[in-house]
Enzyme design. Sequence first.
Site, PDB file in Angstrom:
ATOM      1  N   GLY A  11       0.839  -1.207   0.000  1.00  0.00           N
ATOM      2  CA  GLY A  11       0.000   0.000   0.000  1.00  0.00           C
ATOM      3  C   GLY A  11       0.868   1.249   0.000  1.00  0.00           C
ATOM      4  O   GLY A  11       0.517   2.280   0.572  1.00  0.00           O
ATOM      5  N   GLY A  14      -0.102   5.014  -0.733  1.00  0.00           N
ATOM      6  CA  GLY A  14      -1.073   5.708   0.120  1.00  0.00           C
ATOM      7  C   GLY A  14      -0.423   6.812   0.939  1.00  0.00           C
ATOM      8  O   GLY A  14       0.764   7.120   0.769  1.00  0.00           O
ATOM      9  N   ARG A  39       0.413   2.334  -9.701  1.00  0.00           N
ATOM     10  CA  ARG A  39       1.811   2.734  -9.865  1.00  0.00           C
ATOM     11  C   ARG A  39       2.131   3.860  -8.887  1.00  0.00           C
ATOM     12  O   ARG A  39       1.265   4.675  -8.561  1.00  0.00           O
ATOM     13  CB  ARG A  39       2.052   3.258 -11.288  1.00  0.00           C
ATOM     14  CG  ARG A  39       2.017   2.220 -12.370  1.00  0.00           C
ATOM     15  CD  ARG A  39       2.899   2.659 -13.542  1.00  0.00           C
ATOM     16  NE  ARG A  39       4.298   2.512 -13.190  1.00  0.00           N
ATOM     17  CZ  ARG A  39       5.004   1.390 -13.399  1.00  0.00           C
ATOM     18  NH1 ARG A  39       4.445   0.363 -13.966  1.00  0.00           N
ATOM     19  NH2 ARG A  39       6.271   1.324 -13.033  1.00  0.00           N
ATOM     20  N   ILE A  56      -2.258  -7.365  -2.909  1.00  0.00           N
ATOM     21  CA  ILE A  56      -1.676  -8.164  -1.816  1.00  0.00           C
ATOM     22  C   ILE A  56      -2.328  -9.543  -1.756  1.00  0.00           C
ATOM     23  O   ILE A  56      -1.822 -10.443  -1.106  1.00  0.00           O
ATOM     24  CB  ILE A  56      -1.812  -7.467  -0.437  1.00  0.00           C
ATOM     25  CG1 ILE A  56      -3.266  -7.073  -0.159  1.00  0.00           C
ATOM     26  CG2 ILE A  56      -0.889  -6.274  -0.324  1.00  0.00           C
ATOM     27  CD1 ILE A  56      -3.526  -6.676   1.286  1.00  0.00           C
ATOM     28  N   TYR A 155     -14.253  -1.871   9.040  1.00  0.00           N
ATOM     29  CA  TYR A 155     -12.826  -1.521   9.098  1.00  0.00           C
ATOM     30  C   TYR A 155     -12.291  -1.680  10.529  1.00  0.00           C
ATOM     31  O   TYR A 155     -11.213  -2.247  10.741  1.00  0.00           O
ATOM     32  CB  TYR A 155     -12.693  -0.077   8.614  1.00  0.00           C
ATOM     33  CG  TYR A 155     -11.362   0.587   8.789  1.00  0.00           C
ATOM     34  CD1 TYR A 155     -10.273   0.252   7.988  1.00  0.00           C
ATOM     35  CD2 TYR A 155     -11.189   1.601   9.742  1.00  0.00           C
ATOM     36  CE1 TYR A 155      -9.052   0.909   8.132  1.00  0.00           C
ATOM     37  CE2 TYR A 155      -9.978   2.257   9.890  1.00  0.00           C
ATOM     38  CZ  TYR A 155      -8.919   1.908   9.091  1.00  0.00           C
ATOM     39  OH  TYR A 155      -7.713   2.551   9.232  1.00  0.00           O
ATOM     40  N   LYS A 159      -9.398  -4.214  11.757  1.00  0.00           N
ATOM     41  CA  LYS A 159      -8.151  -3.762  12.392  1.00  0.00           C
ATOM     42  C   LYS A 159      -7.948  -4.483  13.730  1.00  0.00           C
ATOM     43  O   LYS A 159      -6.852  -4.960  14.030  1.00  0.00           O
ATOM     44  CB  LYS A 159      -8.177  -2.238  12.602  1.00  0.00           C
ATOM     45  CG  LYS A 159      -7.985  -1.438  11.329  1.00  0.00           C
ATOM     46  CD  LYS A 159      -6.560  -1.577  10.802  1.00  0.00           C
ATOM     47  CE  LYS A 159      -6.293  -0.782   9.551  1.00  0.00           C
ATOM     48  NZ  LYS A 159      -4.999  -1.098   8.927  1.00  0.00           N
TER      49      LYS A 159
HETATM   50  C1  AKB Z   1     -10.421   6.363   8.719  1.00  0.00           C
HETATM   51  O1  AKB Z   1     -11.036   7.406   8.904  1.00  0.00           O
HETATM   52  O2  AKB Z   1     -10.921   5.315   8.316  1.00  0.00           O
HETATM   53  C2  AKB Z   1      -8.942   6.358   9.055  1.00  0.00           C
HETATM   54  C3  AKB Z   1      -8.719   5.907  10.454  1.00  0.00           C
HETATM   55  C4  AKB Z   1      -9.165   6.760  11.584  1.00  0.00           C
HETATM   56  O3  AKB Z   1      -8.169   4.871  10.661  1.00  0.00           O
HETATM   57  N1  AKB Z   1      -8.373   7.638   8.845  1.00  0.00           N
END
Ligand code: AKB
Length: 340
Positions: A11, A14, A39, A56, A155, A159
């Site tokens: 990544g 980013g 790229r 990945i 997300y 995590k």
């Molecule tokens: C998001 O907003 O998803 C990220 C984070 C807080 O991990 N910037």
Amino acid sequence: MIRKPVVLITGAGGEIGHGLISRLATGGDRAVITLDVNRLEPTLARLVQREFVGSILDQALLERIMSEYEIDAVYHLAALLSTRAEFTPLTAHQVNVEGTLGLLEFAQREAESHGRPVVFLYPSSIAAYGLPSLDGKRRAGRVAEDAHNTPTTMYGCNKLYCEQLGRYYARFYKQLSATPQAGRVDFRCVRFPGLISAVTVPSGGTSDYAPEMIHAAAKGEAYACFVRPDTRIPFMAMPDGVEALLRLAAAPRERLTRTAYNVAAFNPSADEIRAEVLRAFPEATLTWKTDEKRQGIVDSWPEDVDDSAARRDWGFAPAFDFARAFHEYLIPTIRERYAR
Ligand code: AKB
């Protein structure tokens, strides 16, 4: 055939990758190779030894990288952020969880092949928390790593789980096998607040209102902030985020008492950010247009985090508080960027 010793960044194109590549390429003792679906910008590509373009999740590509390079450290930055992940949760799970598991296994096999531990740096997030209500958030104050681990987003779940997967590889991997297997992946995780970079604009996150406000004002574009003025979460200037990863990577292993560490720098309300932006760009048009759903996500994140373990174990100390971040990093760098 002799494989070349390198550091791998996934990544890499980013926001964090931008700063990290420059730091590792200029100050590191190992060449850098990168893996990203897009790229790299030419200025970044020039700094790395080899750029792989691909996913990945592409096992054949990972095998090819393994056959050519001896990897001592992995900075696994590839991820789908919190807002984007809510629209495509299965894809988010694939990239964020299956992708990370694949990279952990890749690191395990690299370590087995060259006989040294592979340091695996993983950026987690305040999204790993889930506060029960706005009232609960205010009462919770500075939240420690192991409290309120009840995320509400895909997300955040990804995590939190990957933090645990990393801990498993570092401490318990194949714990029933005849010979010890754990510890070959030296997993080290920084749980980041919202990061604000002067050189890139984020996409797909929910803490994006802060960087979006600053960049829009500098470009002379009107911006309607999608959270309430009183919204408060922790933020950090990107150089401190990059420095945190490098410092944790360099820390003696025996000093680390945890595998995942909070880091904090400043935690202004959205209104305080707006006021600071207006001081620098008095002509800017910055209004409020609350998106209740995204607001709900930000309200589930803590208003501050307790980073005492990071300070004690590996000397974390951010250079930028709120005022310095604006006056010495964000505003001058952003002004120069858009003046060109
Ligand atoms: C998001 O907003 O998803 C990220 C984070 C807080 O991990 N910037």
